[in-house]
Every structure is written in structure tokens, then in C-alpha cells.
Design an enzyme around this catalytic site. Structure first.
Site, mmCIF file in Angstrom:
data_model
loop_
_atom_site.group_PDB
_atom_site.id
_atom_site.type_symbol
_atom_site.label_atom_id
_atom_site.label_comp_id
_atom_site.label_asym_id
_atom_site.label_seq_id
_atom_site.Cartn_x
_atom_site.Cartn_y
_atom_site.Cartn_z
ATOM 1 C CE LYS A 23 -0.561 1.249 4.806
ATOM 2 N NZ LYS A 23 -0.116 2.617 4.913
ATOM 3 C CG ASN A 24 3.416 2.409 3.207
ATOM 4 O OD1 ASN A 24 2.253 2.739 3.412
ATOM 5 N ND2 ASN A 24 4.260 2.128 4.193
ATOM 6 C CB CYS A 117 0.382 10.303 13.573
ATOM 7 S SG CYS A 117 1.466 8.971 13.942
ATOM 8 N NE ARG A 122 4.334 9.243 10.896
ATOM 9 C CZ ARG A 122 3.652 8.383 10.160
ATOM 10 N NH1 ARG A 122 2.509 7.916 10.572
ATOM 11 N NH2 ARG A 122 4.115 7.977 9.006
ATOM 12 C CG ASP A 307 5.934 0.580 8.980
ATOM 13 O OD1 ASP A 307 5.838 1.419 9.895
ATOM 14 O OD2 ASP A 307 5.730 0.865 7.786
ATOM 15 N NE ARG A 399 -4.487 3.938 7.558
ATOM 16 C CZ ARG A 399 -3.498 4.728 7.934
ATOM 17 N NH1 ARG A 399 -3.345 5.022 9.196
ATOM 18 N NH2 ARG A 399 -2.667 5.245 7.061
HETATM 19 C C1 UD1 Z 1 6.677 6.059 5.864
HETATM 20 C C2 UD1 Z 1 5.697 4.938 5.883
HETATM 21 C C3 UD1 Z 1 5.502 4.424 7.307
HETATM 22 C C4 UD1 Z 1 6.849 4.075 7.936
HETATM 23 C C5 UD1 Z 1 7.847 5.214 7.787
HETATM 24 C C6 UD1 Z 1 9.237 4.844 8.238
HETATM 25 C C7 UD1 Z 1 4.253 5.505 4.012
HETATM 26 C C8 UD1 Z 1 2.933 5.987 3.545
HETATM 27 N N1 UD1 Z 1 4.448 5.435 5.349
HETATM 28 O O1 UD1 Z 1 6.133 7.114 6.651
HETATM 29 O O2 UD1 Z 1 4.676 3.269 7.248
HETATM 30 O O3 UD1 Z 1 6.664 3.815 9.312
HETATM 31 O O4 UD1 Z 1 7.933 5.621 6.407
HETATM 32 O O5 UD1 Z 1 9.701 3.762 7.531
HETATM 33 O O6 UD1 Z 1 5.096 5.144 3.217
HETATM 34 N N2 UD1 Z 1 10.592 13.273 9.603
HETATM 35 C C9 UD1 Z 1 10.857 14.587 9.921
HETATM 36 N N3 UD1 Z 1 10.417 15.560 9.067
HETATM 37 C C10 UD1 Z 1 9.742 15.283 7.930
HETATM 38 C C11 UD1 Z 1 9.482 13.937 7.612
HETATM 39 C C12 UD1 Z 1 9.923 12.950 8.474
HETATM 40 O O7 UD1 Z 1 11.469 14.885 10.939
HETATM 41 O O8 UD1 Z 1 9.372 16.203 7.197
HETATM 42 C C13 UD1 Z 1 11.068 12.198 10.501
HETATM 43 C C14 UD1 Z 1 9.930 11.374 11.102
HETATM 44 O O9 UD1 Z 1 9.395 11.981 12.238
HETATM 45 C C15 UD1 Z 1 10.646 10.068 11.386
HETATM 46 C C16 UD1 Z 1 11.663 9.964 10.247
HETATM 47 O O10 UD1 Z 1 11.772 11.266 9.714
HETATM 48 O O11 UD1 Z 1 11.333 10.142 12.604
HETATM 49 C C17 UD1 Z 1 11.259 9.015 9.143
HETATM 50 O O12 UD1 Z 1 9.953 9.317 8.727
HETATM 51 P P1 UD1 Z 1 9.467 9.106 7.243
HETATM 52 O O13 UD1 Z 1 10.392 8.182 6.537
HETATM 53 O O14 UD1 Z 1 9.220 10.438 6.614
HETATM 54 O O15 UD1 Z 1 8.061 8.405 7.431
HETATM 55 P P2 UD1 Z 1 6.780 8.566 6.543
HETATM 56 O O16 UD1 Z 1 7.153 8.823 5.135
HETATM 57 O O17 UD1 Z 1 5.814 9.490 7.201
#
Ligand code: UD1
Length: 427
Positions: A23-24, A117, A122, A307, A399
Site C-alpha cells: 500500500k505504501n 498521529c 510526525r 513498521d 488500512r
Molecule cells: C513512511 C511509511 C511508514 C513508515 C515510515 C518509516 C508511508 C505511507 N508510510 O512514513 O509506514 O513507518 O515511512 O519507515 O510510506 N521526519 C521529519 N520531518 C519530515 C518527515 C519525516 O522529521 O518532514 C522524521 C519522522 O518523524 C521520522 C523519520 O523522519 O522520525 C522518518 O519518517 P518518514 O520516513 O518520513 O516516514 P513517513 O514517510 O511518514
């Protein structure tokens, strides 16, 4: 709303499970379809709530979504309402992915900030900084991000200070339509990014560096609609393999890319499971084994996935001795701990580390899912808890796990879905 009645397994779970599309990966590709005018096609799409939510976001923008079985057709020819509303973005953070494509193609858009969340703040600061580096003007007004640019985005370089899947997705998509060349450094390596790169390149994008931390994107004036086969869901695969380990059974997951679950398989090997791998399958065999406690640290890909943290924790609860899991990706992703404790697990959380004293007796009771993977972990733990358990708020699990009860039934488990109108689901 639904809850699950989960029965303690009468014998170890055994059999084959066919893994669905990730899904991601689909979520990113669906948003990327906005970069072209016309009909893009995605295959191996799982039937999941998140796909419907992203379809709703695209429909608000003016797209038509159709498709049978596991295919999706996204017709972007009517896309003219350049906004993603709070009602949808708050229910699924990946809705925020429309920001990059919309500003790159139309020069303006308005997308709600996702908000909090279940496992912490996040932020999306890196999505915004990356888009600014490409030349977008970003303003925050009343909970919405407004992104604009004069004509095409100029393009630019951005070095992600930490590895972020979502920020890489958003900035990469935007860079494809920029005037100049963009270099994205410390880009995320997750397989879902490769899947997106393949789709974008099928649309005519010029991206080099697939599978590395540096993506070089030569912007093009326009993209054409593309086609995409969705990669298998590596977390669904890992979860079912945990079902083998926790019940001391033997499960083969099929239609997977074993290289995508290498770190997950390593952890099973460390526990003492027998792991076999073929071209498109992997098997974990724990029959009759005394498994060993392990220490795991979650990391960005190719490290152990955050995850998988909750399903792994449930598994380690079944193994006598002290295991630890440190989550370095999300420091506070431990809502499932209190629920596992209600079943009888002995787990302490110290900062971003959980210490699991495995081997305690578990007794079935009422437990509640807090997020997608946490809910799957509770079902796993319920498989080895005496009697029956009731897992509520299974909309979280819905989901991300397609056809869950039937897949569980195929390996000998009993999960019965009940509707539960009375439940208070307001978090
Ligand atoms: C994606 C996945 C989620 C998974 C995560 C980490 C999808 C839809 N979701 O979430 O299932 O748990 O990757 O593998 O693909 N961060 C910041 N600033 C930002 C963005 C991220 O500080 O603008 C931090 C987050 O808080 C976290 C880290 O970066 O600590 C990694 O997050 P990220 O890889 O962005 O996760 P998602 O893309 O939200």
C-alpha cells in the site's frame, strides 16, 4: 466499526500466504499520476481503506478513478481543484503526497497539514524545505500549506538531514517537472522509492541513481501517463512470518521480493528459526524449536523496519529470556506495549527502547488496536494467549492488511470479524 474475536491457536500455524501489493508504494504512485494529463494504470493494487482514501483525495482534485480487481486507472484530465482538505489528510498522512505533484504541474496548490498521529508528532518540515529548495514558495495559513511558483519550478539541490520516505517521495515527484536539474542527497532507499522511480521514468521523467542515496533529476517540460506494477508488501510478509515464529509453526510467504525483507529474515535467523528463500518466496520454520531472545534496532531501509517493530515485539514476548527493541525511526511508537501487558506480557519501555522479558503466560482478554502495525501485533499475541481475545479498533488493521481473516484461516488461525456499533472510536 469492527472488532476481531481471535482464538488461541490449537496447533502451530502452517501453510502458504500470498502477499498483496504494498500500500505504501501505491499511495506514492497514485499521487504521482497527477504529474501527467491522462490515464495512468497501476496493477497489483491491494483492496485497502488507504487506497480508497487516496482515491477520494484525487477525486476532490477532479480525477476519475476506476479499475477492476487489483487494477486502478487514474484519469487526471479533470484535475482542476488544487486542494486537499483536512477531512481527508487527517485520516491518512500520505494524502500530503499531492503537494509536490500539484505545485510542480499547476504552479499552485493548497494542502492541509496532516496534524498529529498515534505515535508522536510526525512533522512534514522536510517535505516543505525540500520543495522550497526546488524553488516553491511555501506559506502556512490556518492549518494549510499553500505552495506556489511562477511558471515551472526552477529545480535545485537538497540534502535530506535525515532519511525520510515521505519527503523523498514529495520532493522527487516535484523535481521531475522542474526547469533545471535537481540533486537529492541522502534520499530514502526504501523499495517503495524504487517503485516510484520506475513509474516516474515510465512517464518520461529523467531520474538517475535509482536504489542509491543520490537521485539526480533532470526536469522535463511534461510527463505522459504511466504504468506501474506494485511491489509486494514487505511488512505484510514480515507479519505473517512472525505468525510462524510466535506459534512455532511454519509459514511460506509467496509473491514477495526476498531481498526486500532481508533484515526481517535475519532477525528470524537470529532467533533460531530455519529460514529458506526462493526467487519469489520466503519461509520461516520454527516447528519444535526453542527460540532465542534477540536485540533489534529499527533503522531506515535496508535496516530493520520500524513498521515491523510491533509484530516483532509480540513475537519476542513468546521467547523466554530478555530481548530488546530500540526504535530509532520513531522514538515513541509503543502504544501496543500497554495492550500486550494486558495479555500478560512483561515489557518495560525506557526511552526509545523496549525490554521484553519473554516467556510469561498470556491470557486472552479485551485489547485495543492503536495503529495499523500495533493492531496486527495484538492479533499475533492473541494467537498464543489462553482462550479467546477481543481486539477492537480493527479499522487500523484494515488500512494495511488485505483479506486478513481469510489469509489467517488458510494457515489454520481463527479470526472472526464482528461489527461493533457501540464502540467509542473517538481517539
Ligand atoms: C513512511 C511509511 C511508514 C513508515 C515510515 C518509516 C508511508 C505511507 N508510510 O512514513 O509506514 O513507518 O515511512 O519507515 O510510506 N521526519 C521529519 N520531518 C519530515 C518527515 C519525516 O522529521 O518532514 C522524521 C519522522 O518523524 C521520522 C523519520 O523522519 O522520525 C522518518 O519518517 P518518514 O520516513 O518520513 O516516514 P513517513 O514517510 O511518514
Amino acid at each position: 466499526m469492527y472488532r476481531f474475536e481471535v482464538h488461541q491457536v490449537e496447533k502451530p500455524l502452517e501453510g502458504e500466504v500470498e502477499i498483496s501489493g504494498a500500500k505504501n508504494a501505491v499511495l506514492a504512485v497514485m499521487a504521482a499520476a497527477l504529474l501527467a494529463d491522462g490515464v495512468s494504470e497501476i496493477t497489483n493494487v491491494p483492496h485497502l481503506k488507504d487506497m480508497k482514501t487516496m482515491s477520494d483525495v484525487l477525486r476532490v482534485i477532479g480525477c476519475r478513478i476506476s479499475g477492476e480487481s487489483h487494477e486502478l486507472k487514474i484519469d487526471t484530465r479533470g484535475a482542476d481543484h488544487l486542494e486537499a482538505p483536512y477531512e481527508l489528510v487527517k485520516t491518512m498522512r500520505a494524502s500530503f503526497y499531492v503537494l509536490g505533484p500539484l505545485v510542480a504541474r499547476f504552479g499552485r496548490c493548497r494542502v492541509s497539514l496532516p496534524g498529529g498521529c498515534a505515535w508522536g508528532p510526525r512533522p512534514v518540515d522536510l517535505h516543505l524545505k525540500g520543495l522550497e529548495a526546488l524553488g516553491a514558495k511555501i506559506t502556512l495559513t490556518r492549518g494549510y500549506v499553500e505552495a506556489t511558483c511562477e511558471g515551472r519550478l526552477p529545480g535545485g539541490n537538497f540534502n535530506f538531514p535525515i532519511s525520510s520516505v515521505g519527503a523523498t517521495v514529495n520532493v522527487l515527484m516535484a523535481a521531475t517537472l522542474a526547469k533545471g536539474t535537481s540533486v537529492l542527497q541522502n534520499a530514502a532507499l526504501e523499495p517503495e522509492i524504487d517503485n516510484l522511480v520506475d513509474f516516474l521514468n515510465s512517464m518520461g521523467a529523467k531520474i538517475q541513481g535509482r536504489g542509491t542515496r543520490t537521485l539526480t533529476v533532470q526536469g522535463v517540460e511534461a510527463l505522459r501517463p504511466g504504468k506501474c506494477y506494485t511491489i509486494p508488501d514487505r511488512i505484510e510478509a514480515g507479519t505473517f512470518l512472525c505468525a510462524a515464529a510466535i506459534t512455532r509453526g511454519c509459514i511460506k510467504v509467496t509473491k514477495v521480493f526476498p531481498e526486500h525483507i532481508a533484515s526481517t529474515l535475519d532477525a528470524f535467523r537470529d532467533m533460531g528459526c530455519k529460514v529458506d528463500v526462493g526467487n519469489d518466496w520466503a519461509q520461516v520454520d520454527a516447528r519444535g524449536m526453542e527460540l532465542k531472545p534477540i536485540n533489534v534496532t529499527t533503522l531506515p531501509y535496508p535496516g530493520y523496519p520500524t513498521d515491523m517493530q510491533a509484530p516483532l515485539m509480540a513475537t519476542l514476548v513468546s521467547i523466554p529470556g530478555n530481548s530488546t527493541i530500540q526504535d530509532t525511526v520513531y522514538n515513541d511508537r509503543f502504544k501496543h506495549v500497554a495492550e500486550l501487558q494486558r495479555l500478560g506480557a512483561d515489557i518495560q519501555v525506557n526511552g526509545n527502547t523496549a525490554i521484553i522479558k519473554g516467556g510469561t503466560k498470556l491470557e486472552g482478554t479485551e485489547i485495543m488496536g492503536s495503529d495499523l502495525r500495533a493492531t496486527a501485533a495484538l492479533v499475533l499475541a492473541a494467537f498464543i494467549s489462553e482462550g479467546e481475545s477481543t481486539v477492537s479498533r480493527v479499522y487500523h488493521l484494515d488500512r494495511g492488511y488485505e483479506d486478513f481473516e481469510n489469509k489467517v484461516a488458510k494457515i489454520g488461525g481463527v479470526v472472526i470479524r464482528h461489527s461493533d456499533d457501540e464502540e467509542d472510536d473517538n481517539l
